[in-house]
Design a protein around this motif. Structure first.
Motif, PDB file in Angstrom:
ATOM      1  N   THR A 111       0.860  -1.196   0.000  1.00 36.05           N
ATOM      2  CA  THR A 111       0.000   0.000   0.000  1.00 36.05           C
ATOM      3  C   THR A 111       0.895   1.244   0.000  1.00 36.05           C
ATOM      4  OG1 THR A 111      -0.115  -0.151   2.405  1.00 36.05           O
ATOM      5  CG2 THR A 111      -1.942  -1.125   1.176  1.00 36.05           C
ATOM      6  N   GLY A 112       1.968   1.171  -0.840  1.00 40.10           N
ATOM      7  CA  GLY A 112       2.981   2.230  -0.833  1.00 40.10           C
ATOM      8  C   GLY A 112       2.708   3.365  -1.799  1.00 40.10           C
ATOM      9  N   ILE A 113       3.796   4.003  -2.240  1.00 40.02           N
ATOM     10  CA  ILE A 113       3.670   5.243  -3.030  1.00 40.02           C
ATOM     11  C   ILE A 113       3.229   5.001  -4.478  1.00 40.02           C
ATOM     12  CG2 ILE A 113       5.385   6.513  -1.651  1.00 40.02           C
ATOM     13  CD1 ILE A 113       7.346   6.050  -4.025  1.00 40.02           C
ATOM     14  N   GLY A 114       3.361   3.759  -4.918  1.00 39.85           N
ATOM     15  CA  GLY A 114       2.939   3.447  -6.283  1.00 39.85           C
ATOM     16  C   GLY A 114       3.956   3.875  -7.320  1.00 39.85           C
ATOM     17  N   ILE A 115       3.710   3.515  -8.563  1.00 36.99           N
ATOM     18  CA  ILE A 115       4.636   3.830  -9.662  1.00 36.99           C
ATOM     19  C   ILE A 115       3.814   4.456 -10.789  1.00 36.99           C
ATOM     20  CG2 ILE A 115       6.337   2.870 -11.287  1.00 36.99           C
ATOM     21  CD1 ILE A 115       6.413   0.390  -9.315  1.00 36.99           C
ATOM     22  N   SER A 116       4.312   5.556 -11.356  1.00 38.59           N
ATOM     23  CA  SER A 116       3.528   6.215 -12.416  1.00 38.59           C
ATOM     24  C   SER A 116       3.586   5.391 -13.714  1.00 38.59           C
ATOM     25  CB  SER A 116       4.078   7.617 -12.679  1.00 38.59           C
ATOM     26  OG  SER A 116       5.328   7.510 -13.298  1.00 38.59           O
ATOM     27  N   ALA A 117       2.559   5.620 -14.550  1.00 36.58           N
ATOM     28  CA  ALA A 117       2.425   4.816 -15.776  1.00 36.58           C
ATOM     29  C   ALA A 117       3.651   4.941 -16.673  1.00 36.58           C
ATOM     30  CB  ALA A 117       1.174   5.239 -16.535  1.00 36.58           C
ATOM     31  N   GLN A 118       4.286   6.136 -16.710  1.00 39.70           N
ATOM     32  CA  GLN A 118       5.426   6.269 -17.647  1.00 39.70           C
ATOM     33  C   GLN A 118       6.672   5.552 -17.150  1.00 39.70           C
ATOM     34  OE1 GLN A 118       4.201   9.215 -16.203  1.00 39.70           O
ATOM     35  NE2 GLN A 118       5.897  10.602 -15.712  1.00 39.70           N
ATOM     36  N   ASP A 119       6.729   5.262 -15.800  1.00 37.80           N
ATOM     37  CA  ASP A 119       7.908   4.557 -15.281  1.00 37.80           C
ATOM     38  C   ASP A 119       7.798   3.040 -15.424  1.00 37.80           C
ATOM     39  OD1 ASP A 119       9.607   6.647 -14.371  1.00 37.80           O
ATOM     40  OD2 ASP A 119       8.121   7.081 -12.820  1.00 37.80           O
ATOM     41  N   ILE A 120       6.542   2.562 -15.492  1.00 37.50           N
ATOM     42  CA  ILE A 120       6.340   1.104 -15.486  1.00 37.50           C
ATOM     43  C   ILE A 120       7.113   0.374 -16.607  1.00 37.50           C
ATOM     44  CG2 ILE A 120       4.551  -0.680 -15.875  1.00 37.50           C
ATOM     45  CD1 ILE A 120       2.871   0.759 -13.811  1.00 37.50           C
ATOM     46  N   PRO A 121       7.081   0.865 -17.871  1.00 38.01           N
ATOM     47  CA  PRO A 121       7.778   0.087 -18.922  1.00 38.01           C
ATOM     48  C   PRO A 121       9.288  -0.028 -18.721  1.00 38.01           C
ATOM     49  CG  PRO A 121       6.331   1.760 -19.882  1.00 38.01           C
ATOM     50  CD  PRO A 121       6.393   2.038 -18.422  1.00 38.01           C
ATOM     51  N   LYS A 122       9.895   0.926 -17.953  1.00 32.87           N
ATOM     52  CA  LYS A 122      11.362   0.905 -17.814  1.00 32.87           C
ATOM     53  C   LYS A 122      11.819   0.230 -16.525  1.00 32.87           C
ATOM     54  CE  LYS A 122      10.695   5.355 -18.959  1.00 32.87           C
ATOM     55  NZ  LYS A 122      10.878   6.761 -18.724  1.00 32.87           N
ATOM     56  N   LEU A 123      10.826  -0.178 -15.722  1.00 36.87           N
ATOM     57  CA  LEU A 123      11.116  -0.644 -14.367  1.00 36.87           C
ATOM     58  C   LEU A 123      12.107  -1.801 -14.283  1.00 36.87           C
ATOM     59  CD1 LEU A 123       9.737   0.771 -12.042  1.00 36.87           C
ATOM     60  CD2 LEU A 123       8.329  -1.236 -11.730  1.00 36.87           C
ATOM     61  N   PHE A 124      12.029  -2.710 -15.280  1.00 29.37           N
ATOM     62  CA  PHE A 124      12.887  -3.902 -15.207  1.00 29.37           C
ATOM     63  C   PHE A 124      14.224  -3.698 -15.927  1.00 29.37           C
ATOM     64  CE2 PHE A 124       8.541  -5.421 -14.592  1.00 29.37           C
ATOM     65  CZ  PHE A 124       8.684  -6.194 -13.448  1.00 29.37           C
ATOM     66  N   ASP A 125      14.453  -2.452 -16.439  1.00 28.25           N
ATOM     67  CA  ASP A 125      15.736  -2.184 -17.096  1.00 28.25           C
ATOM     68  C   ASP A 125      16.850  -2.105 -16.045  1.00 28.25           C
ATOM     69  OD1 ASP A 125      14.312  -1.991 -19.363  1.00 28.25           O
ATOM     70  OD2 ASP A 125      14.560   0.178 -19.651  1.00 28.25           O
ATOM     71  N   GLU A 126      18.059  -2.501 -16.482  1.00 33.08           N
ATOM     72  CA  GLU A 126      19.188  -2.445 -15.556  1.00 33.08           C
ATOM     73  C   GLU A 126      19.488  -0.990 -15.178  1.00 33.08           C
ATOM     74  OE1 GLU A 126      22.226  -4.597 -17.675  1.00 33.08           O
ATOM     75  OE2 GLU A 126      20.894  -6.330 -17.693  1.00 33.08           O
ATOM     76  N   PHE A 127      19.756  -0.752 -13.932  1.00 33.89           N
ATOM     77  CA  PHE A 127      20.116   0.542 -13.350  1.00 33.89           C
ATOM     78  C   PHE A 127      18.976   1.565 -13.358  1.00 33.89           C
ATOM     79  CE2 PHE A 127      24.168  -1.183 -14.990  1.00 33.89           C
ATOM     80  CZ  PHE A 127      24.833  -1.332 -13.783  1.00 33.89           C
ATOM     81  N   TYR A 128      17.748   1.122 -13.703  1.00 33.97           N
ATOM     82  CA  TYR A 128      16.660   2.113 -13.720  1.00 33.97           C
ATOM     83  C   TYR A 128      16.102   2.314 -12.315  1.00 33.97           C
ATOM     84  CZ  TYR A 128      12.706   4.921 -14.992  1.00 33.97           C
ATOM     85  OH  TYR A 128      11.837   5.966 -15.079  1.00 33.97           O
ATOM     86  N   ARG A 129      16.079   3.565 -11.912  1.00 36.17           N
ATOM     87  CA  ARG A 129      15.490   3.903 -10.608  1.00 36.17           C
ATOM     88  C   ARG A 129      14.567   5.085 -10.831  1.00 36.17           C
ATOM     89  NH1 ARG A 129      18.900   5.230  -6.032  1.00 36.17           N
ATOM     90  NH2 ARG A 129      17.557   3.901  -4.753  1.00 36.17           N
ATOM     91  N   VAL A 130      13.379   5.017 -10.212  1.00 37.82           N
ATOM     92  CA  VAL A 130      12.426   6.117 -10.386  1.00 37.82           C
ATOM     93  C   VAL A 130      12.960   7.337  -9.618  1.00 37.82           C
ATOM     94  CG1 VAL A 130      10.044   6.859  -9.944  1.00 37.82           C
ATOM     95  CG2 VAL A 130      10.525   4.492 -10.600  1.00 37.82           C
ATOM     96  N   ASP A 131      12.783   8.506 -10.262  1.00 37.61           N
ATOM     97  CA  ASP A 131      13.271   9.720  -9.606  1.00 37.61           C
ATOM     98  C   ASP A 131      12.230  10.186  -8.586  1.00 37.61           C
ATOM     99  OD1 ASP A 131      14.646  11.931  -8.952  1.00 37.61           O
ATOM    100  OD2 ASP A 131      14.195  13.046 -10.819  1.00 37.61           O
ATOM    101  N   ASN A 132      12.358   9.720  -7.319  1.00 40.99           N
ATOM    102  CA  ASN A 132      11.426  10.168  -6.272  1.00 40.99           C
ATOM    103  C   ASN A 132      12.195  10.431  -4.972  1.00 40.99           C
ATOM    104  OD1 ASN A 132      11.799   7.625  -5.042  1.00 40.99           O
ATOM    105  ND2 ASN A 132      10.006   6.775  -6.096  1.00 40.99           N
TER     106      ASN A 132
END
Ligand code: ADP
Length: 501
Positions: A431-452
């Motif tokens: 029940t956390g902060i969630g992930i925006s739709a534009q970040d979801i496709p890159k989530l499993f890429d190496e070294f990808y971290r959401v800017d939050n």
């Protein structure tokens, strides 16, 4: 005496005169009678003569009608034969999509049954010239001459293109004579073969001069034949076009597939080289890092002499950074090993429940720290699954660690497992902060971290999810994510129940 004699002669002459008169009267009467009879007879005779001539006329008419009937019947028989032969040929023609076979169907028996002994079928080429496809009753030299004359007669060509049918009965004298001269026959029919695109050829049939003249019925039959040839040729051409374009398409697909296969090979080589490079570099980094960490720990233990608080603090930082680096290097090594299949999965039939409990035990301190509720529901019907236990444990640890990281205090983390045919479906929700739709496709890429904000304050490598995906894929499963900003995130993954091949 003389007087007596005189009286007697007078009497005699009178009597004779009377007798003669009576006789003449009787004769006259008979004569009138006979004349009247003769007149009556001549009238009857005349009537009889008229009747005879009428009968004669009728007899002639009957004979004429009979002859015409015979001729009409012969014509009808000829047309019927022709129609039958045409119908048979049409059926055969419509069953083939091969141009050569269509022309083979127009053979001598067909032309003979249509009442002709000579035949030519000429096709109109793209260069607007006639080309012979079927010939009957003509020598090679004759055909060459006919083609030459025909190709150099624009008026005739134009008329044919407009759909005119020429024949030795219906064409005007000048045209008739020209065609007779061109083809060397007296009786003929010349009809264009038309398709939707216009004239595609022509059909010629003809007979010698001693044969019977062509009729309107013949013209009709030849027009039907020309139509049928036109339709069949058009179908064959269409089929050929479709076939040709499908072949072009197929060869293009093959070429493209070849290009893609070679591109894939290149990518695989690059990826292999990358994995080997990462693996080599990581190895090289790990050894000095271990010594850095060792020396820092040694210094911090005070075994080499007392150290001041500020130095202790710096050494502690060196230690933590080294830990992060070791984790990063280990993750990188694992990813490259799984990618290059150097890490072998050890598949065993395992129940999910104990794995989840183990992960819970391991992460209880972090869960407690944030007062996070823990829910784990493994459907009773879930069978044990063929998996590499240590790797699947890493998957859960990574997902739950992230969930803890991104869930505020008093939040909830839940794990649900259920079977679905020959796979199991696992959900790790928070029940956390969630992930925006534009970040979801890159989530499993190496070294990808959401800017939050959380990521800015907490160290991370951006390799965790990439590693998780590699492990799931090595099990021939699938992983994906659904999320709603400020509501929570769910990671879903599947695993085949039986050993992946
Ligand atoms: P790291 O956690 O080291 O940053 P990961 O590959 O594990 O790297 O995760 C990549 C990014 O995905 C994280 O940085 C984070 O932004 C996002 N993320 C992963 N799990 C969650 C989650 N449960 N809730 C919100 N964001 C998440």
């Amino acid at each position: 005496m003389d007087s007596l004699n005189q009286i007697n002669w007078t009497a005699v002459w009178s009597i004779i005169a009377v007798i003669l008169l009576i006789g003449m009267g009787i004769l006259g009467f008979f004569l009138v009678q006979k004349t009247q009879e003769l007149q009556r007879s001549s009238m009857v005779l005349k009537k009889l003569q008229r009747s005879f001539s009428e009968i004669d006329e009728q007899a002639k008419l009957i004979v004429k009608t009979d002859l015409e009937l015979h001729r009409a019947r012969a014509e009808l028989d000829k047309r019927l034969n022709g129609l039958e032969a045409l119908q048979k040929t049409s059926r055969l023609m419509s069953t083939t999509l091969d141009q050569n076979e269509i022309f083979q169907r127009i053979d001598q028996p067909l032309i003979t049954s249509l009442g002709f002994e000579k035949n030519l079928i000429l096709l109109y080429t793209e260069e607007k010239k006639f080309q012979c496809r079927v010939d009957l009753g003509f020598s090679k030299e004759e055909i060459t001459k006919i083609l030459k004359n025909l190709n150099s007669d624009p008026t005739l060509n134009d008329s044919l293109r407009e759909g005119y049918v020429f024949s030795s009965v219906s064409s005007v004298k000048q045209r008739r004579e020209k065609i007779t001269q061109m083809f060397g026959v007296e009786h003929f029919i010349l009809s264009p073969i038309a398709a939707q695109t216009g004239m595609i050829g022509l059909i010629f049939v003809g007979n010698r001069s001693d044969a019977s003249a062509v009729t309107a019925g013949d013209e009709e039959l030849i027009s039907i034949l020309a139509n049928q040839i036109g339709q069949s040729l058009e179908n064959a051409q269409l089929f050929e076009q479709v076939y040709r374009s499908s072949q072009i398409l197929e060869s293009r697909v093959q070429e493209r597939t070849k290009q893609l296969a070679s591109a894939l090979e290149d990518v695989q080589t690059i990826s292999k080289n990358k994995s080997e490079f990462i693996s080599a570099v990581s190895h090289e980094l790990r050894t000095p890092l271990t010594s850095i960490k060792g020396y820092a720990s040694l210094l911090m233990s005070g075994k080499l002499g007392e150290i001041s608080e500020p130095i202790h603090e710096r050494l502690d930082k060196i230690n933590k950074h080294s830990d992060n680096l070791v984790k990063l290097i280990n993750d990188l090594l694992d990813i490259s090993r799984i990618e290059s299949r150097k890490t072998e999965m050890r598949f065993d039939r395992c129940a999910l429940q104990p794995i989840i409990e183990n992960v819970h035990d391991l992460l209880t301190p972090q869960l407690r720290e944030k007062n996070i509720n823990w829910l784990a529901e493994v459907d009773e019907a879930t069978p044990p699954v063929f998996l590499d236990r240590s790797h699947i444990e890493r998957v859960f640890i990574n997902l739950v660690s992230n969930a803890i990281k991104f869930t505020p205090v008093h939040g909830t983390i839940s794990i649900r497992v259920r079977p679905d045919n020959d796979i199991i479906v696992v959900q790790v929700s928070d029940t956390g902060i969630g992930i925006s739709a534009q970040d979801i496709p890159k989530l499993f890429d190496e070294f990808y971290r959401v800017d939050n904000e959380i990521n800015q304050n907490l160290k991370g490598t951006g390799l965790g999810l990439s590693l998780v995906k590699k492990i799931i894929e090595a099990h021939q499963g699938r992983i994906w994510v659904t999320s709603e900003v400020n509501k929570g995130t769910t990671f879903h993954f599947t695993l085949p129940i039986e050993k992946p091949s």
